[in-house]
Scaffold this active site. Structure first.
Site, PDB file in Angstrom:
ATOM      1  N   GLU A  49      52.785   0.984 -52.114  1.00 43.90           N
ATOM      2  CA  GLU A  49      52.234  -0.377 -52.041  1.00 43.90           C
ATOM      3  C   GLU A  49      53.295  -1.425 -52.374  1.00 43.90           C
ATOM      4  O   GLU A  49      54.105  -1.175 -53.250  1.00 43.90           O
ATOM      5  CB  GLU A  49      51.051  -0.493 -53.027  1.00 43.90           C
ATOM      6  CG  GLU A  49      49.915   0.425 -52.630  1.00 43.90           C
ATOM      7  CD  GLU A  49      48.803   0.508 -53.680  1.00 43.90           C
ATOM      8  OE1 GLU A  49      48.828  -0.266 -54.654  1.00 43.90           O
ATOM      9  OE2 GLU A  49      47.920   1.354 -53.526  1.00 43.90           O
TER      10      GLU A  49
ATOM     11  N   HIS B 280      44.518  -2.845 -52.100  1.00 42.06           N
ATOM     12  CA  HIS B 280      44.267  -2.416 -53.481  1.00 42.06           C
ATOM     13  C   HIS B 280      43.448  -3.469 -54.243  1.00 42.06           C
ATOM     14  O   HIS B 280      43.934  -4.074 -55.204  1.00 42.06           O
ATOM     15  CB  HIS B 280      45.585  -2.125 -54.216  1.00 42.06           C
ATOM     16  CG  HIS B 280      45.409  -1.294 -55.460  1.00 42.06           C
ATOM     17  ND1 HIS B 280      46.366  -0.431 -55.931  1.00 42.06           N
ATOM     18  CD2 HIS B 280      44.373  -1.206 -56.340  1.00 42.06           C
ATOM     19  CE1 HIS B 280      45.933   0.151 -57.046  1.00 42.06           C
ATOM     20  NE2 HIS B 280      44.720  -0.312 -57.309  1.00 42.06           N
TER      21      HIS B 280
ATOM     22  N   ARG C 272      37.640  19.486 -61.430  1.00 43.49           N
ATOM     23  CA  ARG C 272      38.136  20.714 -62.065  1.00 43.49           C
ATOM     24  C   ARG C 272      36.989  21.594 -62.534  1.00 43.49           C
ATOM     25  O   ARG C 272      37.073  22.803 -62.550  1.00 43.49           O
ATOM     26  CB  ARG C 272      39.051  20.360 -63.247  1.00 43.49           C
ATOM     27  CG  ARG C 272      40.487  20.123 -62.788  1.00 43.49           C
ATOM     28  CD  ARG C 272      41.324  19.618 -63.921  1.00 43.49           C
ATOM     29  NE  ARG C 272      40.755  18.361 -64.430  1.00 43.49           N
ATOM     30  CZ  ARG C 272      41.287  17.643 -65.398  1.00 43.49           C
ATOM     31  NH1 ARG C 272      42.387  18.048 -65.980  1.00 43.49           N
ATOM     32  NH2 ARG C 272      40.732  16.510 -65.792  1.00 43.49           N
TER      33      ARG C 272
ATOM     34  N   LEU D 146      34.052  13.288 -59.996  1.00 46.09           N
ATOM     35  CA  LEU D 146      32.764  12.689 -60.361  1.00 46.09           C
ATOM     36  C   LEU D 146      32.850  12.112 -61.779  1.00 46.09           C
ATOM     37  O   LEU D 146      32.090  12.460 -62.661  1.00 46.09           O
ATOM     38  CB  LEU D 146      31.634  13.725 -60.249  1.00 46.09           C
ATOM     39  CG  LEU D 146      30.214  13.158 -60.192  1.00 46.09           C
ATOM     40  CD1 LEU D 146      29.972  12.369 -58.910  1.00 46.09           C
ATOM     41  CD2 LEU D 146      29.165  14.260 -60.331  1.00 46.09           C
ATOM     42  N   GLY D 147      33.799  11.220 -61.959  1.00 44.63           N
ATOM     43  CA  GLY D 147      33.914  10.482 -63.215  1.00 44.63           C
ATOM     44  C   GLY D 147      32.971   9.284 -63.145  1.00 44.63           C
ATOM     45  O   GLY D 147      32.022   9.269 -62.370  1.00 44.63           O
ATOM     46  N   ARG D 148      33.281   8.278 -63.957  1.00 42.27           N
ATOM     47  CA  ARG D 148      32.394   7.111 -63.981  1.00 42.27           C
ATOM     48  C   ARG D 148      32.298   6.450 -62.612  1.00 42.27           C
ATOM     49  O   ARG D 148      31.213   6.103 -62.151  1.00 42.27           O
ATOM     50  CB  ARG D 148      32.889   6.107 -65.021  1.00 42.27           C
ATOM     51  CG  ARG D 148      32.645   6.566 -66.425  1.00 42.27           C
ATOM     52  CD  ARG D 148      33.394   5.732 -67.417  1.00 42.27           C
ATOM     53  NE  ARG D 148      34.792   6.097 -67.457  1.00 42.27           N
ATOM     54  CZ  ARG D 148      35.542   6.095 -68.556  1.00 42.27           C
ATOM     55  NH1 ARG D 148      35.023   5.719 -69.701  1.00 42.27           N
ATOM     56  NH2 ARG D 148      36.820   6.449 -68.519  1.00 42.27           N
ATOM     57  N   ILE D 149      33.435   6.299 -61.944  1.00 45.01           N
ATOM     58  CA  ILE D 149      33.431   5.636 -60.636  1.00 45.01           C
ATOM     59  C   ILE D 149      32.777   6.549 -59.592  1.00 45.01           C
ATOM     60  O   ILE D 149      31.946   6.096 -58.788  1.00 45.01           O
ATOM     61  CB  ILE D 149      34.865   5.238 -60.227  1.00 45.01           C
ATOM     62  CG1 ILE D 149      35.399   4.168 -61.191  1.00 45.01           C
ATOM     63  CG2 ILE D 149      34.914   4.745 -58.783  1.00 45.01           C
ATOM     64  CD1 ILE D 149      36.876   3.843 -61.033  1.00 45.01           C
TER      65      ILE D 149
ATOM     66  N   ARG E 258      44.202   6.486 -55.767  1.00 44.90           N
ATOM     67  CA  ARG E 258      45.634   6.214 -55.708  1.00 44.90           C
ATOM     68  C   ARG E 258      46.156   6.814 -54.416  1.00 44.90           C
ATOM     69  O   ARG E 258      45.693   7.892 -53.996  1.00 44.90           O
ATOM     70  CB  ARG E 258      46.371   6.893 -56.876  1.00 44.90           C
ATOM     71  CG  ARG E 258      46.165   6.257 -58.215  1.00 44.90           C
ATOM     72  CD  ARG E 258      46.851   4.893 -58.321  1.00 44.90           C
ATOM     73  NE  ARG E 258      46.697   4.315 -59.649  1.00 44.90           N
ATOM     74  CZ  ARG E 258      45.763   3.423 -59.973  1.00 44.90           C
ATOM     75  NH1 ARG E 258      44.901   2.992 -59.078  1.00 44.90           N
ATOM     76  NH2 ARG E 258      45.701   2.937 -61.203  1.00 44.90           N
TER      77      ARG E 258
ATOM     78  N   ASP F  30      42.071   1.776 -49.576  1.00 38.38           N
ATOM     79  CA  ASP F  30      42.363   0.635 -50.449  1.00 38.38           C
ATOM     80  C   ASP F  30      43.695   0.833 -51.164  1.00 38.38           C
ATOM     81  O   ASP F  30      44.227  -0.096 -51.764  1.00 38.38           O
ATOM     82  CB  ASP F  30      41.240   0.496 -51.497  1.00 38.38           C
ATOM     83  CG  ASP F  30      41.417  -0.721 -52.392  1.00 38.38           C
ATOM     84  OD1 ASP F  30      41.698  -1.817 -51.850  1.00 38.38           O
ATOM     85  OD2 ASP F  30      41.293  -0.600 -53.622  1.00 38.38           O
TER      86      ASP F  30
ATOM     87  N   ILE G  59      39.772   5.124 -52.777  1.00 36.92           N
ATOM     88  CA  ILE G  59      39.832   3.966 -53.685  1.00 36.92           C
ATOM     89  C   ILE G  59      40.534   4.369 -54.984  1.00 36.92           C
ATOM     90  O   ILE G  59      40.436   3.668 -55.987  1.00 36.92           O
ATOM     91  CB  ILE G  59      38.432   3.378 -53.992  1.00 36.92           C
ATOM     92  CG1 ILE G  59      37.419   4.456 -54.351  1.00 36.92           C
ATOM     93  CG2 ILE G  59      37.907   2.603 -52.800  1.00 36.92           C
ATOM     94  CD1 ILE G  59      37.403   4.882 -55.756  1.00 36.92           C
TER      95      ILE G  59
HETATM   96  C1  8YV Z   1      44.427  -2.277 -60.767  1.00 33.88           C
HETATM   97  C2  8YV Z   1      43.417  -0.122 -60.653  1.00 33.88           C
HETATM   98  O1  8YV Z   1      44.765  -2.047 -62.079  1.00 33.88           O
HETATM   99  O2  8YV Z   1      42.085   0.057 -62.574  1.00 33.88           O
HETATM  100  C3  8YV Z   1      42.936   0.578 -61.868  1.00 33.88           C
HETATM  101  O3  8YV Z   1      43.427   1.685 -62.127  1.00 33.88           O
HETATM  102  O4  8YV Z   1      44.046   0.435 -59.831  1.00 33.88           O
HETATM  103  C4  8YV Z   1      43.148  -1.539 -60.474  1.00 33.88           C
HETATM  104  O5  8YV Z   1      42.078  -2.017 -61.191  1.00 33.88           O
HETATM  105  C5  8YV Z   1      44.303  -3.716 -60.544  1.00 33.88           C
HETATM  106  O6  8YV Z   1      44.100  -3.853 -59.203  1.00 33.88           O
HETATM  107  C6  8YV Z   1      45.541  -4.475 -60.937  1.00 33.88           C
HETATM  108  O7  8YV Z   1      46.562  -4.139 -60.053  1.00 33.88           O
END
Ligand code: 8YV
Length: 311
Positions: free
Chosen positions: A260, A278, A174, A151-154, A231, A255, A229
């Protein structure tokens, strides 16, 4: 004297042009012999721009003894060896905040598209199937329970949107976030058991590697949906593919992936999966703002001024 800048990988095109207006930019990925280029420049190049999930490890830093500044295009910096950066006294910046809302938009797009089968239905019409049959009914989004990992900014921006959809929101991290009104779950497996949709919004890196484990996926279960969304590294991708193929998970909206731009072959033919390359931060607005931060952080560093968004 024009300062030199290493550009490790392609960024937003207008940002690269602006950097090229200001610095003598070396596009590392375009060179035929990367190692030769790095060793030729290593003794003198002091700043680098890169993407946070590209590998910036101790071996690379060893080739660049003069390097003192790394500006990451992106909020994540999981590709950067923080200990090596710190040991060498290298400054590091990222691009937080400016991408939060667009990333959260895309998380909701993936939730909706996966649960309501938006992409599937689009393919259904294009294949002429509507002329012969009715589209299958789907699960619902409104009124369902959402579990957010991180629950960070995103994560918070996703939670706000979920509330507008009448969803109940729980989160795992955490520790509980002071002042957050959502239900905190210290145990991720337990939260996965209780929610119908799990969305991963935590940073990547070693601390969260495989956090969405086989056990968590099992707890989410055959009625559960997973959206990522963050990693690819946060999920046991092999277990995820198995669960999706065996019907032990209702669906997934992804995403990001482990390797990748390679996506597990088995996912390409699955109708309960929505795939994105992504692109959560990939709007003109956000990429321009991210690029501006890279430009401004580099300018501040070269001018000896405080960095705008230091890590
Ligand atoms: C990528 C991201 O940096 O902000 C991040 O951590 O994964 C994305 O914003 C952007 O897609 C460039 O690859």
């Amino acid at each position: 004297m024009t300062q030199e800048l290493l550009l490790m990988c392609p960024l937003y095109e207008p940002t690269m042009r602006r950097l090229e207006d200001t610095y003598r930019v070396h596009r590392v990925w375009e060179g035929a012999d990367r190692d030769a280029l790095l060793s030729a420049l290593g003794e003198r190049v002091r700043a680098m721009a890169t993407i946070g999930h590209e590998r910036t490890d101790a071996t690379l830093l060893e080739c660049l003894p003069a390097l003192r500044m790394i500006a990451c295009f992106g909020v994540g910096y999981d590709g950067v060896d923080l200990a090596a950066v710190k040991a060498r006294g290298i400054a590091l910046t990222n691009t937080p905040d400016v991408l939060t809302e667009c990333v959260a938009d895309n998380a909701l797009a993936l939730i909706l598209a996966t649960v309501r089968r938006t992409a599937f239905n689009d393919r259904f019409i294009r294949a002429g199937r509507w002329l012969r049959e009715s589209a299958p009914l789907t699960d619902r989004v409104w009124g369902e329970s959402l579990g957010i990992v991180g629950l960070g900014r995103i994560g918070q921006a996703i939670a706000r949107r979920a509330e507008a959809f009448g969803m109940s929101v729980a989160y795992h991290g955490r520790r509980a976030l002071p002042g957050a009104s959502y239900r905190y779950c210290a145990n991720l497996t337990q939260m996965a058991r209780e929610v119908s949709i799990l969305v991963v919004a935590c940073p990547g890196g070693e601390a969260t590697r495989g956090i969405v484990s086989r056990e968590v996926l099992q707890a989410l279960g055959p009625q559960g949906y997973l959206v990522n969304i963050s990693r690819g590294s946060t999920i046991d991708e092999e277990a995820l593919v198995e669960a999706l193929c065996a019907g032990r998970l209702a669906g997934a909206g992804l995403d990001v992936f482990t390797d990748e731009p390679h996506v597990p072959e088995a996912l390409l033919t699955r109708d309960n999966v929505t795939l994105q390359p992504h692109v959560s931060s990939g709007t003109h607005y956000t990429r321009a703002a991210m690029g501006q931060l890279v430009v401004d952080n580099l300018a501040a560093w070269f001018a000896g001024e405080p960095l705008l968004t230091p890590v």
